[in-house]
Write a protein that holds these residues in place. Structure first.
Motif, mmCIF file in Angstrom:
data_model
loop_
_atom_site.group_PDB
_atom_site.id
_atom_site.type_symbol
_atom_site.label_atom_id
_atom_site.label_comp_id
_atom_site.label_asym_id
_atom_site.label_seq_id
_atom_site.Cartn_x
_atom_site.Cartn_y
_atom_site.Cartn_z
ATOM 1 N N MET A 1 -4.344 1.838 9.756
ATOM 2 C CA MET A 1 -4.038 1.985 8.282
ATOM 3 C C MET A 1 -2.746 2.094 8.214
ATOM 4 S SD MET A 1 -5.082 5.298 6.339
ATOM 5 C CE MET A 1 -3.890 6.258 5.516
ATOM 6 N N ARG A 2 -2.100 1.485 6.886
ATOM 7 C CA ARG A 2 -0.592 1.561 6.742
ATOM 8 C C ARG A 2 -0.501 2.097 5.022
ATOM 9 N NH1 ARG A 2 2.747 -1.429 9.975
ATOM 10 N NH2 ARG A 2 1.573 -2.387 11.779
ATOM 11 N N ILE A 3 0.736 2.636 5.087
ATOM 12 C CA ILE A 3 1.226 2.969 3.615
ATOM 13 C C ILE A 3 2.408 2.481 3.244
ATOM 14 C CG2 ILE A 3 1.939 4.819 2.121
ATOM 15 C CD1 ILE A 3 0.235 6.515 3.882
ATOM 16 N N ASN A 4 2.555 1.646 2.132
ATOM 17 C CA ASN A 4 3.552 0.871 1.552
ATOM 18 C C ASN A 4 4.091 1.842 0.512
ATOM 19 O OD1 ASN A 4 5.364 -1.320 1.185
ATOM 20 N ND2 ASN A 4 4.422 -1.717 -0.685
ATOM 21 N N LEU A 5 5.381 1.938 0.713
ATOM 22 C CA LEU A 5 6.147 2.878 -0.436
ATOM 23 C C LEU A 5 7.118 2.031 -1.401
ATOM 24 C CD1 LEU A 5 7.343 5.414 -1.497
ATOM 25 C CD2 LEU A 5 8.773 5.502 0.145
ATOM 26 N N ASP A 6 6.914 2.013 -2.265
ATOM 27 C CA ASP A 6 7.867 1.038 -3.373
ATOM 28 C C ASP A 6 8.853 2.214 -3.917
ATOM 29 O OD1 ASP A 6 9.321 -0.290 -5.292
ATOM 30 O OD2 ASP A 6 7.202 -1.208 -6.284
ATOM 31 N N ARG A 7 10.304 2.166 -3.333
ATOM 32 C CA ARG A 7 11.145 2.999 -3.759
ATOM 33 C C ARG A 7 11.784 2.708 -5.216
ATOM 34 N NH1 ARG A 7 14.096 6.689 -0.131
ATOM 35 N NH2 ARG A 7 15.717 6.224 -1.802
ATOM 36 N N ASN A 8 11.416 1.700 -5.522
ATOM 37 C CA ASN A 8 11.840 1.449 -6.895
ATOM 38 C C ASN A 8 11.058 1.823 -8.023
ATOM 39 O OD1 ASN A 8 14.012 -0.456 -6.126
ATOM 40 N ND2 ASN A 8 12.615 -2.010 -5.679
ATOM 41 N N VAL A 9 9.678 2.256 -7.715
ATOM 42 C CA VAL A 9 8.893 2.913 -8.650
ATOM 43 C C VAL A 9 8.973 4.485 -8.393
ATOM 44 C CG1 VAL A 9 6.448 3.137 -9.147
ATOM 45 C CG2 VAL A 9 7.470 0.832 -8.590
ATOM 46 N N CYS A 10 9.129 5.087 -7.185
ATOM 47 C CA CYS A 10 9.183 6.513 -6.787
ATOM 48 C C CYS A 10 10.155 7.339 -7.736
ATOM 49 C CB CYS A 10 9.651 6.714 -5.193
ATOM 50 S SG CYS A 10 9.665 8.353 -4.581
ATOM 51 N N GLN A 11 9.503 8.246 -8.108
ATOM 52 C CA GLN A 11 10.491 8.996 -9.025
ATOM 53 C C GLN A 11 11.043 10.543 -8.522
ATOM 54 O OE1 GLN A 11 11.576 8.453 -12.430
ATOM 55 N NE2 GLN A 11 11.056 6.453 -11.610
ATOM 56 N N GLY A 12 10.337 10.775 -7.220
ATOM 57 C CA GLY A 12 10.921 11.766 -6.426
ATOM 58 C C GLY A 12 10.022 13.167 -6.854
#
Length: 66
Positions: A1-12
């Motif tokens: 399995m993989r996880i994709n992170l969209d840093r443009n959406v991440c709010q921290g």
């Protein structure tokens, strides 16, 4: 399995790191999540699923592999 992170959406919010400390770290510069290494080791898949499910911004997506 993989996880994709969209840093443009991440709010921290940091919930990914709190729920999956073996997979996520937060940037010291902006507090946003840092993309985990992929593929996710089998022993941390449950943590990964919890991190994806807990992200209030839906910045994480799960990619199941055969």
């Amino acid at each position: 399995m993989r996880i994709n992170l969209d840093r443009n959406v991440c709010q921290g919010h940091g919930l990914c790191q709190m729920n999956a400390p073996h997979l996520f770290t937060l940037s010291e510069e902006d507090g946003l999540a840092i993309q985990p290494s992929n593929p996710i080791p089998q022993e941390y898949e449950e943590e990964g699923r919890l991190a994806v499910a807990s992200c209030p911004e839906f910045a994480l997506s799960l990619i199941e592999e055969d």
